[in-house]
Design a protein around this motif. Sequence first.
Motif, PDB file in Angstrom:
ATOM      1  N   GLY A 192       0.714  -1.196  -0.055  1.00 27.67           N
ATOM      2  CA  GLY A 192       0.022  -0.011  -0.050  1.00 27.67           C
ATOM      3  C   GLY A 192       0.870   1.362  -0.013  1.00 27.67           C
ATOM      4  O   GLY A 192       0.320   2.373  -0.062  1.00 27.67           O
ATOM      5  N   ILE A 193       2.148   1.326  -0.085  1.00 25.04           N
ATOM      6  CA  ILE A 193       3.255   2.236  -0.053  1.00 25.04           C
ATOM      7  C   ILE A 193       2.968   2.982  -1.475  1.00 25.04           C
ATOM      8  O   ILE A 193       2.974   2.125  -2.395  1.00 25.04           O
ATOM      9  N   ARG A 194       2.846   4.336  -1.500  1.00 27.21           N
ATOM     10  CA  ARG A 194       2.720   5.364  -2.741  1.00 27.21           C
ATOM     11  C   ARG A 194       3.643   6.360  -2.535  1.00 27.21           C
ATOM     12  O   ARG A 194       3.919   7.015  -1.515  1.00 27.21           O
ATOM     13  N   LEU A 195       4.415   6.648  -3.656  1.00 25.15           N
ATOM     14  CA  LEU A 195       5.261   7.789  -3.826  1.00 25.15           C
ATOM     15  C   LEU A 195       4.847   8.822  -4.506  1.00 25.15           C
ATOM     16  O   LEU A 195       3.818   8.466  -5.530  1.00 25.15           O
ATOM     17  N   LEU A 196       4.941  10.121  -4.236  1.00 22.53           N
ATOM     18  CA  LEU A 196       4.403  11.112  -4.799  1.00 22.53           C
ATOM     19  C   LEU A 196       5.532  12.456  -4.931  1.00 22.53           C
ATOM     20  O   LEU A 196       6.173  12.800  -4.050  1.00 22.53           O
ATOM     21  N   GLN A 197       5.860  12.536  -6.360  1.00 22.57           N
ATOM     22  CA  GLN A 197       6.896  13.779  -6.429  1.00 22.57           C
ATOM     23  C   GLN A 197       6.235  15.146  -6.653  1.00 22.57           C
ATOM     24  O   GLN A 197       5.218  15.195  -7.144  1.00 22.57           O
ATOM     25  N   GLY A 198       6.643  16.146  -5.999  1.00 26.25           N
ATOM     26  CA  GLY A 198       6.117  17.552  -6.037  1.00 26.25           C
ATOM     27  C   GLY A 198       5.399  17.770  -4.655  1.00 26.25           C
ATOM     28  O   GLY A 198       5.988  18.236  -4.001  1.00 26.25           O
ATOM     29  N   GLY A 199       4.168  17.298  -4.825  1.00 19.61           N
ATOM     30  CA  GLY A 199       3.332  17.540  -3.436  1.00 19.61           C
ATOM     31  C   GLY A 199       2.196  18.633  -3.721  1.00 19.61           C
ATOM     32  O   GLY A 199       2.003  19.304  -2.719  1.00 19.61           O
ATOM     33  N   LYS A 200       1.864  18.980  -4.959  1.00 25.55           N
ATOM     34  CA  LYS A 200       0.798  19.945  -5.021  1.00 25.55           C
ATOM     35  C   LYS A 200      -0.525  19.401  -4.322  1.00 25.55           C
ATOM     36  O   LYS A 200      -0.687  18.246  -4.600  1.00 25.55           O
ATOM     37  N   GLU A 201      -1.183  20.293  -3.720  1.00 24.45           N
ATOM     38  CA  GLU A 201      -2.357  19.783  -3.047  1.00 24.45           C
ATOM     39  C   GLU A 201      -3.487  19.231  -3.726  1.00 24.45           C
ATOM     40  O   GLU A 201      -3.895  18.080  -3.377  1.00 24.45           O
ATOM     41  N   GLU A 202      -3.616  19.266  -5.142  1.00 18.00           N
ATOM     42  CA  GLU A 202      -4.743  18.489  -5.789  1.00 18.00           C
ATOM     43  C   GLU A 202      -4.003  16.999  -6.294  1.00 18.00           C
ATOM     44  O   GLU A 202      -4.932  16.085  -6.191  1.00 18.00           O
ATOM     45  N   ALA A 203      -2.621  16.923  -6.382  1.00 18.48           N
ATOM     46  CA  ALA A 203      -2.122  15.653  -6.557  1.00 18.48           C
ATOM     47  C   ALA A 203      -2.238  14.684  -5.050  1.00 18.48           C
ATOM     48  O   ALA A 203      -2.467  13.551  -5.337  1.00 18.48           O
ATOM     49  N   VAL A 204      -2.052  15.468  -4.145  1.00 20.13           N
ATOM     50  CA  VAL A 204      -2.003  14.749  -2.712  1.00 20.13           C
ATOM     51  C   VAL A 204      -3.442  14.149  -2.654  1.00 20.13           C
ATOM     52  O   VAL A 204      -3.730  13.025  -2.215  1.00 20.13           O
ATOM     53  N   VAL A 205      -4.337  15.141  -2.606  1.00 19.08           N
ATOM     54  CA  VAL A 205      -6.076  14.818  -2.462  1.00 19.08           C
ATOM     55  C   VAL A 205      -6.463  13.640  -3.419  1.00 19.08           C
ATOM     56  O   VAL A 205      -7.045  12.691  -3.052  1.00 19.08           O
ATOM     57  N   LYS A 206      -5.810  13.472  -4.785  1.00 21.53           N
ATOM     58  CA  LYS A 206      -6.296  12.601  -5.430  1.00 21.53           C
ATOM     59  C   LYS A 206      -5.445  10.945  -5.043  1.00 21.53           C
ATOM     60  O   LYS A 206      -5.913  10.136  -5.198  1.00 21.53           O
ATOM     61  N   LEU A 207      -4.238  11.299  -4.663  1.00 16.07           N
ATOM     62  CA  LEU A 207      -3.540   9.974  -4.278  1.00 16.07           C
ATOM     63  C   LEU A 207      -4.258   9.497  -3.099  1.00 16.07           C
ATOM     64  O   LEU A 207      -4.507   8.409  -2.695  1.00 16.07           O
ATOM     65  N   LEU A 208      -4.503  10.328  -2.072  1.00 17.86           N
ATOM     66  CA  LEU A 208      -5.437   9.765  -1.025  1.00 17.86           C
ATOM     67  C   LEU A 208      -6.627   9.321  -1.099  1.00 17.86           C
ATOM     68  O   LEU A 208      -7.225   8.255  -0.408  1.00 17.86           O
TER      69      LEU A 208
END
Length: 72
Positions: free
Chosen positions: A22-38
């Motif tokens: 269940g581990i995921r990586l995200l590059q950058g960290g813009k709020e929209e990308a974080v919400v989508k990942l969650l």
Amino acid sequence: MKQRGKKQVYIFKPDAGCQGRGIRLLQGGKEEAVVKLLKEMEQPNVVAQHYLAKPLLVHGYKFDLRIYALVS
């Protein structure tokens, strides 16, 4: 999550997971990308951390310290 110079990589881990599931990586960290990942993650509770490209290793293995204390 603000950028610090170059793009930071963040690691999102389920709080009740083990063995890397269940581990995921995200590059950058813009709020929209974080919400989508969650929203895509199965677990509602996650821990978010800066990803360390060169972690401290002991004999080539990552490790963690678990300290148990009895207070009476």
